[in-house]
Design a protein around this motif. Sequence first.
Motif, PDB file in Angstrom:
ATOM      1  N   ALA A 145     -21.842  33.517  21.832  1.00 56.11           N
ATOM      2  CA  ALA A 145     -23.063  33.882  22.562  1.00 56.11           C
ATOM      3  C   ALA A 145     -23.802  34.918  21.738  1.00 56.11           C
ATOM      4  O   ALA A 145     -23.182  35.827  21.172  1.00 56.11           O
ATOM      5  N   VAL A 146     -25.122  34.786  21.675  1.00 51.29           N
ATOM      6  CA  VAL A 146     -25.955  35.740  20.937  1.00 51.29           C
ATOM      7  C   VAL A 146     -26.984  36.308  21.894  1.00 51.29           C
ATOM      8  O   VAL A 146     -27.815  35.567  22.447  1.00 51.29           O
ATOM      9  N   SER A 147     -26.925  37.608  22.123  1.00 49.00           N
ATOM     10  CA  SER A 147     -27.940  38.278  22.935  1.00 49.00           C
ATOM     11  C   SER A 147     -29.094  38.723  22.042  1.00 49.00           C
ATOM     12  O   SER A 147     -28.949  38.818  20.821  1.00 49.00           O
ATOM     13  N   GLY A 148     -30.236  39.010  22.645  1.00 50.61           N
ATOM     14  CA  GLY A 148     -31.398  39.372  21.848  1.00 50.61           C
ATOM     15  C   GLY A 148     -31.822  38.250  20.934  1.00 50.61           C
ATOM     16  O   GLY A 148     -32.347  38.470  19.840  1.00 50.61           O
ATOM     17  N   PRO A 184     -23.583  40.609  31.682  1.00 44.51           N
ATOM     18  CA  PRO A 184     -22.177  40.508  31.291  1.00 44.51           C
ATOM     19  C   PRO A 184     -21.560  39.180  31.716  1.00 44.51           C
ATOM     20  O   PRO A 184     -20.718  38.627  30.991  1.00 44.51           O
ATOM     21  N   GLU A 185     -21.987  38.653  32.846  1.00 48.47           N
ATOM     22  CA  GLU A 185     -21.412  37.407  33.349  1.00 48.47           C
ATOM     23  C   GLU A 185     -21.754  36.237  32.433  1.00 48.47           C
ATOM     24  O   GLU A 185     -20.907  35.371  32.163  1.00 48.47           O
ATOM     25  N   ILE A 186     -22.991  36.192  31.949  1.00 46.71           N
ATOM     26  CA  ILE A 186     -23.403  35.102  31.062  1.00 46.71           C
ATOM     27  C   ILE A 186     -22.790  35.258  29.675  1.00 46.71           C
ATOM     28  O   ILE A 186     -22.408  34.273  29.024  1.00 46.71           O
ATOM     29  N   ASP A 192     -19.071  47.594  27.447  1.00 50.40           N
ATOM     30  CA  ASP A 192     -18.084  48.111  28.401  1.00 50.40           C
ATOM     31  C   ASP A 192     -17.580  47.012  29.331  1.00 50.40           C
ATOM     32  O   ASP A 192     -16.465  47.100  29.853  1.00 50.40           O
ATOM     33  N   ALA A 193     -18.396  45.977  29.542  1.00 50.98           N
ATOM     34  CA  ALA A 193     -18.043  44.916  30.484  1.00 50.98           C
ATOM     35  C   ALA A 193     -17.460  43.683  29.802  1.00 50.98           C
ATOM     36  O   ALA A 193     -17.170  42.686  30.469  1.00 50.98           O
ATOM     37  N   LEU A 194     -17.287  43.724  28.483  1.00 49.15           N
ATOM     38  CA  LEU A 194     -16.796  42.558  27.749  1.00 49.15           C
ATOM     39  C   LEU A 194     -15.383  42.770  27.228  1.00 49.15           C
ATOM     40  O   LEU A 194     -15.020  42.298  26.153  1.00 49.15           O
TER      41      LEU A 194
END
Length: 348
Positions: free
Chosen positions: A6-9, A63-65, A86-88
Amino acid sequence: MTYSVAVSGASGYAGGEILRILAAHPDIEIRTVTAHSNAGQPLIAHQPHLRSLAHLTLQETTPEILSGHDIVFLALPHGQSGQYTDALGDTALVIDAGADHRLESVADWDAFYGGAFHEPWTYGVPELLVDGVKQRERLVGASRIAAPGCNASTVSLSLAPGVAAGVIDPTDIVSVLAVGPSGAGKSLKQSLLASEILGTANPYSVGGTHRHIPEIQQALRGALPGADPRISFTPVLVPMSRGILATSTAPIANGATDAEIRAAWESVYGDETFVQVLPEGHFPRTADVLGANTALLGLAIDRPANRVVVVAAVDNLVKGTAGAAIQSMNIALGLPEGRALTVNGVAP
């Protein structure tokens, strides 16, 4: 084995470059791309050059996605990654392309960034000399990696061999950098409009205020524990979309010979693929590294001024950011270090 990513941004410059390189990686499946204000739109609407990824739609960055993947890349503005990292905790490998996990000093973070401080992660510059060994040794098996600041890694790679060998004085470093505006991200800013930057060169963050200064100092202290690196750092925005040309100088240490000085750099980088020292009398251009995961260094010994001069060229979006992140990913996973990366630039 194929790793899900997964890539954010993903609608930004750094995220787009990460995707461009990963799209050619045989061990990677790009499963999820996320954004903030652009969520719900096709990726191709924001990265029209990524034709092989036209089937992907930008999702919300939550964080869920992001969870449920083998690898997560965070290409977010500084100060925003920590809320997700923190959530991963269950994600096997997280790579942050922002600044949130680069600095070891709370005081430095407070002085240059501010906001919540997050623990430092393994620094993603494999060729950097740290305590007599290369940083790649620390990257093997790493689960949390902080990709470098592009200006910071360029200057650190330029000077670390000389600092470690004791052939330059790290207390009087001067670095002046010509940089492309893509390093500032994709968000709309008046100072980055074409009408503001075409036909001119614009200094910024002058006088010890640039956020990459403590990162450089941290890296050079690692090259020679006990060193007190002090740097005058001046970046100059120039009208090229990407690239960094960094000219760094430092006084020659007492008694250091020309042969010893050049040997300091050649012994560190002589067997490296992605950091190369050019022959004596040759200096790089940013055009030589466009699209490549290569840092080219030219070294001069200015005896009349009693200074060593290192000129470094990198593509700020590749070796400066996305390429360094993926090179570090390869090492962490035990894959060939150069997989999906190239030393060849694009010309003209």
